[in-house]
Scaffold this active site. Structure first.
Site, PDB file in Angstrom:
ATOM      1  N   GLU A 103      -3.374   6.521  11.615  1.00 49.29           N
ATOM      2  CA  GLU A 103      -2.852   7.123  10.379  1.00 49.29           C
ATOM      3  C   GLU A 103      -3.731   8.264   9.875  1.00 49.29           C
ATOM      4  OE1 GLU A 103      -1.690   4.030   7.633  1.00 49.29           O
ATOM      5  OE2 GLU A 103      -0.772   2.873   9.240  1.00 49.29           O
ATOM      6  N   HIS A 128       9.748  -9.711   6.604  1.00 52.82           N
ATOM      7  CA  HIS A 128       8.469  -9.006   6.579  1.00 52.82           C
ATOM      8  C   HIS A 128       7.320  -9.974   6.822  1.00 52.82           C
ATOM      9  CE1 HIS A 128       5.025  -6.780   4.533  1.00 52.82           C
ATOM     10  NE2 HIS A 128       5.356  -6.060   5.569  1.00 52.82           N
ATOM     11  N   GLU A 149       0.757  -0.514  11.605  1.00 52.99           N
ATOM     12  CA  GLU A 149      -0.622  -0.610  12.106  1.00 52.99           C
ATOM     13  C   GLU A 149      -0.584  -1.210  13.516  1.00 52.99           C
ATOM     14  OE1 GLU A 149       0.059  -2.322   8.996  1.00 52.99           O
ATOM     15  OE2 GLU A 149      -0.006  -0.310   8.178  1.00 52.99           O
ATOM     16  N   GLU A 164       4.498   6.534   3.127  1.00 53.62           N
ATOM     17  CA  GLU A 164       3.735   5.825   2.093  1.00 53.62           C
ATOM     18  C   GLU A 164       2.536   6.635   1.584  1.00 53.62           C
ATOM     19  OE1 GLU A 164       2.962   2.344   4.470  1.00 53.62           O
ATOM     20  OE2 GLU A 164       0.934   2.975   4.931  1.00 53.62           O
TER      21      GLU A 164
HETATM   22  C1  NOJ Z   1       1.246  -1.153   5.472  1.00 53.03           C
HETATM   23  C2  NOJ Z   1       2.600  -0.729   5.884  1.00 53.03           C
HETATM   24  O1  NOJ Z   1       2.565   0.493   6.580  1.00 53.03           O
HETATM   25  C3  NOJ Z   1       3.449  -0.642   4.649  1.00 53.03           C
HETATM   26  O2  NOJ Z   1       4.721  -0.141   4.980  1.00 53.03           O
HETATM   27  C4  NOJ Z   1       3.529  -1.986   4.002  1.00 53.03           C
HETATM   28  O3  NOJ Z   1       4.238  -1.887   2.787  1.00 53.03           O
HETATM   29  C5  NOJ Z   1       2.147  -2.530   3.707  1.00 53.03           C
HETATM   30  N1  NOJ Z   1       1.306  -2.447   4.853  1.00 53.03           N
HETATM   31  C6  NOJ Z   1       2.213  -3.989   3.264  1.00 53.03           C
HETATM   32  O4  NOJ Z   1       2.482  -4.796   4.377  1.00 53.03           O
HETATM   33 CA    CA Z   2       0.533   1.807   7.325  1.00 54.85          CA
END
Ligand code: NOJ
Ligand code: CA
Length: 706
Positions: free
Chosen positions: A178, A419, A490, A514
Site C-alpha cells: 500500500e 467479513h 493486505e 480508503e
Molecule cells: C483494511 C482493509 O483494506 C479495509 O477495507 C477494511 O475496512 C479494514 N482493514 C478493516 O478490516
Molecule cells: Ca488495506
C-alpha cells in the site's frame, strides 16, 4: 496439450541452434511469431546465464541464475548440460469470469536439464517459455539422491537491463503493497527512503528493492513489466535494484523466525519469473501471460459465485462516522494519526443499518452488501500487540442478527458479503476456518472479504513470506470446500492463481480508496490510478472500491478524493474486478443521475480492448459485457486535462447502441469543482468517433446498450 510432432521436429532443427562443446553450451527458444527470443547458455565455468531479445533489440543482457542454501553449497557454477527438450502449447481456455471469456495460451517452451560436474552431482532444471507478449522461466529441483528437501536462503536471478529505464515502482516492502508509486529512472530508485510510512499498520523495507509488478519504459517506447506467476509454497520475490549497473536481482522475503526464505520437499518448482514485453503500454493490460503460466481450474464448476456490484457498511467507518466495534472505541478518529475531527459515533453494523444498505442495493441492481464490524473482537484490533485468539468469526455482536439479515437480503435478491478481519493473526483464523465458512454456507453466503491489518503473529513472519503464502492458499482451498470466494485485503500479491482457483476473486494489495478518507499525506494523487492500471493491475483483479460521489468529504476537512466524479464512474470499467463496490453512503447517491451508470455497468466481460494509454498519464479501456453484448468504456487522466478521441470501430457491424456519456463538465477540476458532470444521451454505431475532454484528475464513462 496439442502436440505436433512433425512441426516440433522441424522446429528443433531450425530454432535450436545449439552448440555443445565441453565447456560452453548455448540454446534459444523463440516465441510463436518470433517476437521474443530467450537465449540460454552455460559459461566456461558452468554458470547458467541468459539473455532476452525483442526483435533485434536485446532487452535483458547477460544475466546469472543461481541459489544459496542453508546447509549446502550455493548453486552458481560447475554445471553441465544433461539434456534439452522442447515443448509447445497452443490451447484456448475459458475464464469463468474475467476481463475476457477466452484466453489463448500459446508459447514455445524449452526445458534445460543441468547437473553439477562434481559430486554430489546435484541437478537443476530450468524451464523456459517464450510468448509473443513476453518470456518466463522457472527453476525445477528434481529429486536428488540423499536429500528429500532443500532450504533456500536466497535466489540470485538477475535481470540485467540495457538502458536507464523510466520506472514505475513501489518499495520492496515485505509486509504491504500500500505505497504510492514513484516515477524515476532505474538509476534513481531509492526504496529505503520510503520507510516508516505513518499510515501503515505494518511495513518492512529492508533494502533497496521494489515489489512486483514493476513496469519500465525505454527510450524507444518499449515497455517491460517484471513479475512472477504461480507463487506457490515459496516466498514472494522483490527485485533488488543495482542503480549503478542498471540491474535487478531477485530478493526473497525471509522468515526471521525460521532463518530462511523457503523450505520445500523435493521435487520442487519455483514460481515463474516473468517479463512482459510490449511496444504499447496498453498491450501490457491485454496480456494474459500471468494467468497462462498457472495450472488449469482445479475447482471445476464455480457457478455458485456470480460477479456482482456491492454496497456496504464500510466507508462510514473510514470516514469516522461509525465504528467497527460495539463499544464505539475503535473508530478512525481515535487512531492518533488518522484524522482530527472528533465526532461522536456509534457501532455501524447494526441490524437496522444493514437493512438500509440491503434496501439500497436491491433498489439499484447491486448484488451484494458487505458488512464490516459484525463480529466480536474489534475492541482489541489496531494498537493491540496480543491479537491471538481475539477475533471470533462465528459470533455476531448482540445488535447484529445474522439469521434475520441473511433471510432479509435473500428475499430482496441480495447476498450478504461476509467479513473476516484476521488482524494478521493467521493461526487464530486457521483454527476457525472450517466453522467460519460453514456458517457462511449455512446462510447461503458465497463471498468473504478477509483482512490482515498489522504485524504478522508470530513475530518474524512477514505478509509476503512463504509461511503466509501458504496461509493465503489454505484460506482459498478451505473456502472452496464450502463454495466460498475470497477477496483478501493486505494479501500476498496476485500471480495468476485465479486460473487454478477461480474463487480467488479479487484482492486489495495496493493503496485503495480508503487512503483518501484518512491518509495523512493528502490521499492518492491523480496519477495513482493511471499508474496502477499498468503495474498492480497486471497481477490480477483489484478491489479498489470506487464510487465516491461526495468527493469533497464534508466531514473530513483535511481529506479529499483527488478525482472528479466522472473519474469515479470510469473506474468501474478501467479497474477490473468481478466484484465492484459502490462504496459511498446510500444517502450520498440519493437523487444523483450519475448513479444510473453504476446500475448499468457490467462486471463480467466477454472481451477487453485498451483503446489508448500511457503509464502514469491516462488510459481508456472498452469492455464488452458477457451475455448482453453491451459495451462500457472508461477513461481516466492524471492531473493534466486532455482530450481523448474514441473511434467506435471495435463495435459490431449493423448494431445501433443507445449511449450515455458521463463526462467532466467544462469547469470541472478535481480540486475545485470535482462533482461537475455532464450526461449526454445519443446513438452510437460502428464507425462513429467522439472527442471527449477530461478535466484535471478527470475521466469519462460511456454505456452502450444494445
Ligand atoms: C483494511 C482493509 O483494506 C479495509 O477495507 C477494511 O475496512 C479494514 N482493514 C478493516 O478490516
Ligand atoms: Ca488495506
Amino acid at each position: 496439450m496439442q502436440r505436433f510432432n512433425f512441426i516440433l521436429l522441424t522446429f528443433l532443427i531450425l530454432v535450436v541452434s545449439s552448440s555443445c562443446t565441453k565447456e560452453t553450451f548455448e540454446t534459444s527458444v523463440q516465441s510463436p511469431s518470433k517476437t521474443n527470443t530467450f537465449n540460454f547458455f552455460l559459461t566456461e565455468n558452468g554458470t547458467p546465464m541468459y539473455t532476452v531479445s525483442h526483435g533485434e533489440t536485446m532487452v535483458i543482457d547477460t544475466s546469472d541464475m543461481g541459489f544459496e542454501f542453508k546447509d549446502q553449497e550455493a548453486f552458481s557454477s560447475g554445471f553441465k548440460i544433461v539434456n534439452t527438450q522442447l515443448d509447445q502449447m497452443d490451447e484456448t481456455w475459458e475464464m469463468p469470469w474475467g476481463e475476457q471469456r477466452k484466453v489463448r495460451n500459446y508459447y514455445n517452451g524449452l526445458l534445460v536439464q543441468l547437473e553439477e560436474e562434481k559430486a554430489p552431482n546435484r541437478k537443476l532444471d530450468i524451464h523456459i517459455k517464450s510468448y509473443d507478449d513476453g518470456v518466463a522461466f522457472r527453476y525445477e529441483f528434481p529429486e536428488q539422491e540423499g536429500r528429500d528437501s532443500i532450504i533456500i536462503t536466497e535466489e540470485n536471478t538477475q535481470f540485467q537491463l540495457t538502458e536507464d529505464y523510466t520506472t514505475w515502482w513501489i518499495p520492496g516492502d515485505w509486509d504491504i503493497y500500500e505505497h504510492l508509486y514513484n516515477t524515476t529512472k532505474l538509476s534513481k530508485v531509492d526504496a529505503t527512503a520510503k520507510r516508516n510510512h505513518p499510515d501503515l499498520a505494518a511495513t518492512y523495507i529492508p533494502e533497496n528493492a521494489v515489489n512486483t509488478p514493476v513496469t519500465m519504459r525505454g527510450e524507444s517506447g518499449i515497455h517491460l513489466t517484471f513479475h512472477e506467476a504461480n507463487l506457490t509454497n515459496y516466498a514472494g520475490m522483490t527485485l533488488k535494484v543495482d542503480t549503478i549497473n542498471l540491474g535487478l536481482t531477485s530478493g526473497l522475503v525471509h522468515s526471521d523466525r525460521l532463518g530462511y526464505a523457503v523450505k520445500t520437499s523435493l521435487p520442487a518448482v519455483t514460481p515463474w519469473r516473468t517479463i512482459q514485453i510490449a511496444e504499447k503500454a496498453g498491450d501490457l493490460i491485454e496480456s494474459r501471460l500471468i494467468e497462462n503460466l498457472n495450472e488449469p481450474n482445479k475447482l471445476g464448476d464455480v457457478s455458485w459465485f456470480t460477479p456482482m456490484k456491492y454496497a456496504g457498511i464500510w466507508w462510514e467507518m473510514h470516514l469516522g462516522l461509525s465504528t467497527w466495534d460495539l463499544e464505539a472505541t475503535q473508530d478512525m478518529n481515535t487512531f492518533a494519526t488518522l484524522g482530527k475531527k472528533q465526532v461522536s459515533v456509534t457501532h455501524g453494523a447494526t441490524t437496522e443499518n444493514t437493512k438500509r444498505y440491503i434496501d439500497f442495493a436491491a433498489a439499484n441492481k447491486l448484488g451484494g452488501v458487505l458488512v464490516e464490524g459484525w463480529n466480536t473482537g474489534w475492541n482489541y484490533w489496531i494498537g493491540f500487540e496480543d491479537r491471538e485468539g481475539v477475533f471470533d468469526f462465528v459470533t455476531p455482536y448482540e445488535d447484529y442478527d445474522l439469521d434475520e439479515l441473511s433471510a432479509y437480503a435473500k428475499n430482496k435478491g441480495v447476498e450478504l458479503i461476509m467479513h473476516h478481519e484476521t488482524s494478521a493473526a493467521p493461526r487464530t483464523y486457521e483454527q476457525q476456518m472450517d466453522s467460519a465458512y460453514q456458517l457462511m454456507q449455512k446462510h447461503g453466503l458465497h463471498a468473504v472479504k478477509s483482512g490482515y491489518v498489522g504485524k504478522i503473529i508470530p513475530k518474524g513472519e512477514y505478509h509476503h513470506g512463504q509461511w503466509m503464502v501458504n496461509h493465503y492458499r489454505k484460506a482459498l482451498e478451505k473456502a472452496a470446500e464450502y463454495k466460498v470466494a475470497v477477496n483478501a485485503h493486505e494479501p500476498i500479491k496476485s500471480t495468476g492463481l485465479r486460473r487454478t482457483l477461480p474463487n480467488e476473486i479479487s484482492k486489495e494489495g495496493l493503496r485503495g480508496q480508503e487512503f483518501n478518507a484518512w491518509a495523512t499525506d493528502g490521499g492518492n494523487p491523480p496519477e495513482h490510478l493511471p499508474i496502477v492500471a499498468f503495474t498492480r493491475m497486471l497481477a490480477g483483479p483489484i478491489d479498489f472500491t470506487p464510487g465516491v460521489f461526495d468527493i469533497s468529504l464534508p466531514t473530513k476537512p483535511d481529506n479529499q478524493i483527488n478525482t472528479t466524479l466522472a473519474q469515479q464512474l470510469a473506474l468501474y470499467v478501467v479497474i477490473y474486478s468481478p466484484i465492484q463496490m459502490a462504496c459511498d453512503l446510500p444517502q450520498n447517491y440519493e437523487g444523483r443521475p450519475a448513479l444510473q451508470f453504476i446500475r448499468d455497468v457490467g462486471v463480467d466481460w466477454e472481451q477487453t480492448k485498451v483503446l489508448n494509454g500511457e503509464v502514469g498519464d491516462f488510459v481508456t479501456i472498452a469492455r464488452e459485457e458477457r451475455e448482453t453484448g453491451n459495451w462500457f468504456i472508461g477513461g481516466i487522466t492524471d492531473e493534466n486535462e486532455r482530450q481523448i478521441t474514441i473511434d467506435f470501430d471495435f463495435l459490431p457491424e449493423n448494431t445501433n447502441f443507445k449511449a450515455a456519456i458521463y463526462r467532466d463538465a467544462e469547469d470541472a477540476h478535481y480540486q475545485t469543482n470535482p462533482e461537475a458532470l455532464s450526461i449526454e444521451q445519443l446513438e452510437i454505431k460502428k464507425g462513429d468517433t467522439k472527442t471527449i475532454s477530461l478535466a484535471p484528475g478527470g475521466g469519462f464513462a460511456i454505456s452502450l446498450i444494445k
